[in-house]
Design a protein around this motif. Sequence first.
Motif, mmCIF file in Angstrom:
data_model
loop_
_atom_site.group_PDB
_atom_site.id
_atom_site.type_symbol
_atom_site.label_atom_id
_atom_site.label_comp_id
_atom_site.label_asym_id
_atom_site.label_seq_id
_atom_site.Cartn_x
_atom_site.Cartn_y
_atom_site.Cartn_z
ATOM 1 N N ILE A 163 0.632 27.074 -2.426
ATOM 2 C CA ILE A 163 1.273 27.671 -3.603
ATOM 3 C C ILE A 163 0.768 29.093 -3.826
ATOM 4 C CG2 ILE A 163 1.473 27.499 -6.113
ATOM 5 C CD1 ILE A 163 1.447 24.459 -5.772
ATOM 6 N N ALA A 164 -0.554 29.290 -3.660
ATOM 7 C CA ALA A 164 -1.130 30.619 -3.856
ATOM 8 C C ALA A 164 -0.574 31.629 -2.863
ATOM 9 C CB ALA A 164 -2.650 30.547 -3.733
ATOM 10 N N ALA A 165 -0.167 31.144 -1.669
ATOM 11 C CA ALA A 165 0.395 32.034 -0.654
ATOM 12 C C ALA A 165 1.877 32.309 -0.887
ATOM 13 C CB ALA A 165 0.193 31.430 0.733
ATOM 14 N N GLY A 166 2.442 31.715 -1.928
ATOM 15 C CA GLY A 166 3.832 31.976 -2.265
ATOM 16 C C GLY A 166 4.835 31.006 -1.680
ATOM 17 N N PHE A 167 4.355 29.866 -1.186
ATOM 18 C CA PHE A 167 5.244 28.863 -0.611
ATOM 19 C C PHE A 167 5.330 27.646 -1.531
ATOM 20 C CE2 PHE A 167 3.405 31.218 2.960
ATOM 21 C CZ PHE A 167 4.553 31.618 3.633
ATOM 22 N N SER A 168 6.431 26.936 -1.445
ATOM 23 C CA SER A 168 6.587 25.715 -2.222
ATOM 24 C C SER A 168 5.986 24.549 -1.455
ATOM 25 C CB SER A 168 8.058 25.442 -2.518
ATOM 26 O OG SER A 168 8.787 25.277 -1.305
ATOM 27 N N VAL A 169 5.693 23.486 -2.176
ATOM 28 C CA VAL A 169 5.175 22.273 -1.538
ATOM 29 C C VAL A 169 6.196 21.154 -1.742
ATOM 30 C CG1 VAL A 169 2.770 22.926 -1.850
ATOM 31 C CG2 VAL A 169 3.911 21.584 -3.625
ATOM 32 N N PRO A 170 6.207 20.168 -0.867
ATOM 33 C CA PRO A 170 7.159 19.061 -1.021
ATOM 34 C C PRO A 170 6.991 18.375 -2.381
ATOM 35 C CG PRO A 170 6.155 18.995 1.148
ATOM 36 C CD PRO A 170 5.407 20.029 0.363
ATOM 37 N N ARG A 171 8.104 18.009 -2.965
ATOM 38 C CA ARG A 171 8.062 17.347 -4.264
ATOM 39 C C ARG A 171 7.253 16.056 -4.200
ATOM 40 N NH1 ARG A 171 13.408 15.247 -7.590
ATOM 41 N NH2 ARG A 171 12.313 14.544 -9.480
ATOM 42 N N ALA A 172 7.322 15.374 -3.060
ATOM 43 C CA ALA A 172 6.584 14.119 -2.910
ATOM 44 C C ALA A 172 5.092 14.319 -3.087
ATOM 45 C CB ALA A 172 6.868 13.516 -1.533
ATOM 46 N N LEU A 173 4.582 15.478 -2.697
ATOM 47 C CA LEU A 173 3.154 15.745 -2.833
ATOM 48 C C LEU A 173 2.759 15.835 -4.303
ATOM 49 C CD1 LEU A 173 0.354 16.438 -1.886
ATOM 50 C CD2 LEU A 173 1.130 18.752 -1.347
ATOM 51 N N ASP A 174 3.532 16.553 -5.083
ATOM 52 C CA ASP A 174 3.205 16.665 -6.503
ATOM 53 C C ASP A 174 3.340 15.334 -7.230
ATOM 54 O OD1 ASP A 174 2.453 19.312 -6.488
ATOM 55 O OD2 ASP A 174 4.461 20.061 -6.933
ATOM 56 N N GLN A 175 4.205 14.468 -6.722
ATOM 57 C CA GLN A 175 4.382 13.164 -7.370
ATOM 58 C C GLN A 175 3.176 12.252 -7.190
ATOM 59 O OE1 GLN A 175 8.115 11.958 -5.551
ATOM 60 N NE2 GLN A 175 9.325 12.691 -7.297
ATOM 61 N N VAL A 176 2.382 12.489 -6.175
ATOM 62 C CA VAL A 176 1.182 11.656 -5.942
ATOM 63 C C VAL A 176 -0.093 12.464 -6.152
ATOM 64 C CG1 VAL A 176 2.377 10.100 -4.360
ATOM 65 C CG2 VAL A 176 1.221 12.130 -3.450
ATOM 66 N N LEU A 177 0.002 13.581 -6.844
ATOM 67 C CA LEU A 177 -1.144 14.469 -7.008
ATOM 68 C C LEU A 177 -2.325 13.757 -7.668
ATOM 69 C CD1 LEU A 177 -1.633 17.388 -6.217
ATOM 70 C CD2 LEU A 177 -1.082 18.062 -8.557
ATOM 71 N N SER A 233 4.919 13.378 3.419
ATOM 72 C CA SER A 233 5.809 12.286 3.042
ATOM 73 C C SER A 233 4.992 11.150 2.456
ATOM 74 C CB SER A 233 6.606 11.771 4.256
ATOM 75 O OG SER A 233 7.421 12.791 4.800
ATOM 76 N N VAL A 234 5.653 10.340 1.643
ATOM 77 C CA VAL A 234 5.026 9.169 1.043
ATOM 78 C C VAL A 234 5.851 7.948 1.422
ATOM 79 C CG1 VAL A 234 4.295 8.061 -1.107
ATOM 80 C CG2 VAL A 234 4.192 10.546 -0.895
ATOM 81 N N TYR A 235 5.167 6.899 1.876
ATOM 82 C CA TYR A 235 5.838 5.671 2.291
ATOM 83 C C TYR A 235 5.194 4.466 1.606
ATOM 84 C CZ TYR A 235 7.189 8.774 6.152
ATOM 85 O OH TYR A 235 7.650 9.823 6.894
ATOM 86 N N ALA A 286 0.842 -1.192 0.000
ATOM 87 C CA ALA A 286 0.000 0.000 0.000
ATOM 88 C C ALA A 286 0.877 1.241 0.000
ATOM 89 C CB ALA A 286 -0.917 0.004 1.231
ATOM 90 N N THR A 287 0.282 2.363 -0.374
ATOM 91 C CA THR A 287 0.958 3.656 -0.318
ATOM 92 C C THR A 287 0.384 4.440 0.852
ATOM 93 O OG1 THR A 287 1.361 3.728 -2.697
ATOM 94 C CG2 THR A 287 1.399 5.817 -1.516
ATOM 95 N N LEU A 288 1.269 4.908 1.722
ATOM 96 C CA LEU A 288 0.863 5.677 2.894
ATOM 97 C C LEU A 288 1.250 7.137 2.690
ATOM 98 C CD1 LEU A 288 -0.217 5.731 5.858
ATOM 99 C CD2 LEU A 288 2.163 5.395 6.582
ATOM 100 N N LEU A 289 0.252 8.011 2.719
ATOM 101 C CA LEU A 289 0.481 9.448 2.647
ATOM 102 C C LEU A 289 0.365 10.005 4.062
ATOM 103 C CD1 LEU A 289 -1.787 10.330 -0.433
ATOM 104 C CD2 LEU A 289 0.544 9.429 -0.419
ATOM 105 N N ALA A 290 1.358 10.754 4.498
ATOM 106 C CA ALA A 290 1.349 11.295 5.859
ATOM 107 C C ALA A 290 1.863 12.727 5.834
ATOM 108 C CB ALA A 290 2.210 10.444 6.786
#
Length: 343
Positions: A161-175, A119-121, A102-106
């Motif tokens: 993102i709209a507030a001008g901050f970056s998001v973890p790359r792992a998040l975009d990979q499981v978007l 994080s993604v595990y 399974a994929t665990l998103l935390a």
Amino acid sequence: MSGQADKLLASIPELTTKRDATSLVALRDHDDKRVRKASRKALHTLKTRGVEIPDAAPAGWTVGNSLDELRGEMTAIAIIDTRTIPGAVRFMLSEPDPGSGATLLAGAIGPTDRIIDFSVYHQTDGQRTRMIRDWERRVGDRRVPVAWVKARVRFARDATIAAGFSVPRALDQVLARLGEAPDGRPASFLSETVDLSGEAAFDPDKDIDGLPKKAGVPNWPPMLDLEATLGRAAEIHGDKPQPTEDDARVELLMKSIAGDDEVRDALKGTLSEALADVAIHLWLEGESEPARKLSDMVEALQGKAPETNKWVARLLGFQVASLLRVVQQQQRQEQQRAASRSA
């Protein structure tokens, strides 16, 4: 294939204990040599115990059926927590993968809907089963809708993102797992899917002191800008001694927030939404009465003029105390830096 073979190999002792000769016969000619050897040895054991061994497994029996049973619960499952990080909500979402594991998103979402951790595990089926068992010991059969958690994370990702901050790359990979972006911030699911009408309603006179403490509000960080509010309070109070009675402090704070659009927006948004998340946390842990009362508070805060409710001053008082703690901590740090420079 080796992963499936390992699962089948691990299941053979249990099949032997259950005297399930039919399942063992189906594994007797498996492609994996280890499975063939173990199943034949188990069949020999059963035969010596007087168990009748069929010539072949029924046509309807498949290895896939056995694997699905071994994998345990195959639906996605999620949980949230508002205690670990005061003012924020942590989430975990486990979704089975095809075949095995399974994929665990935390991660965690801050009070302004900013992604502060993600994080993604990968989980084995055994790890997932143990995790679900641990969750069930804590929350019983209560469940957080998986679609709601996904929508919260998806909305927070876009808000970050709209507030001008970056998001973890792992998040975009499981978007793609999170689905389409919601039209707005997902509201609490409690009012739609959970019946709390049988629990005692929020009583401001009785609950306004104890309930925020139950919700952990005193430990929250500052969630709104109170500089203007405190400035108005100073102007209203003038040179008189600081009030020492609770009623006098409440009256002064109520006067200072009257007609304040920023305070009103914070009450309707950040503060009420954080309370709504705590209500879910309490409901998950079986504390339905405080969950109902917090939900009532949220409904009142999201009404037309929340700043006119006298009990709101108590709620904001915790934010004032939080701001003072931050200021004092900054002052101590500055004093330590100055002492270090002069040493």
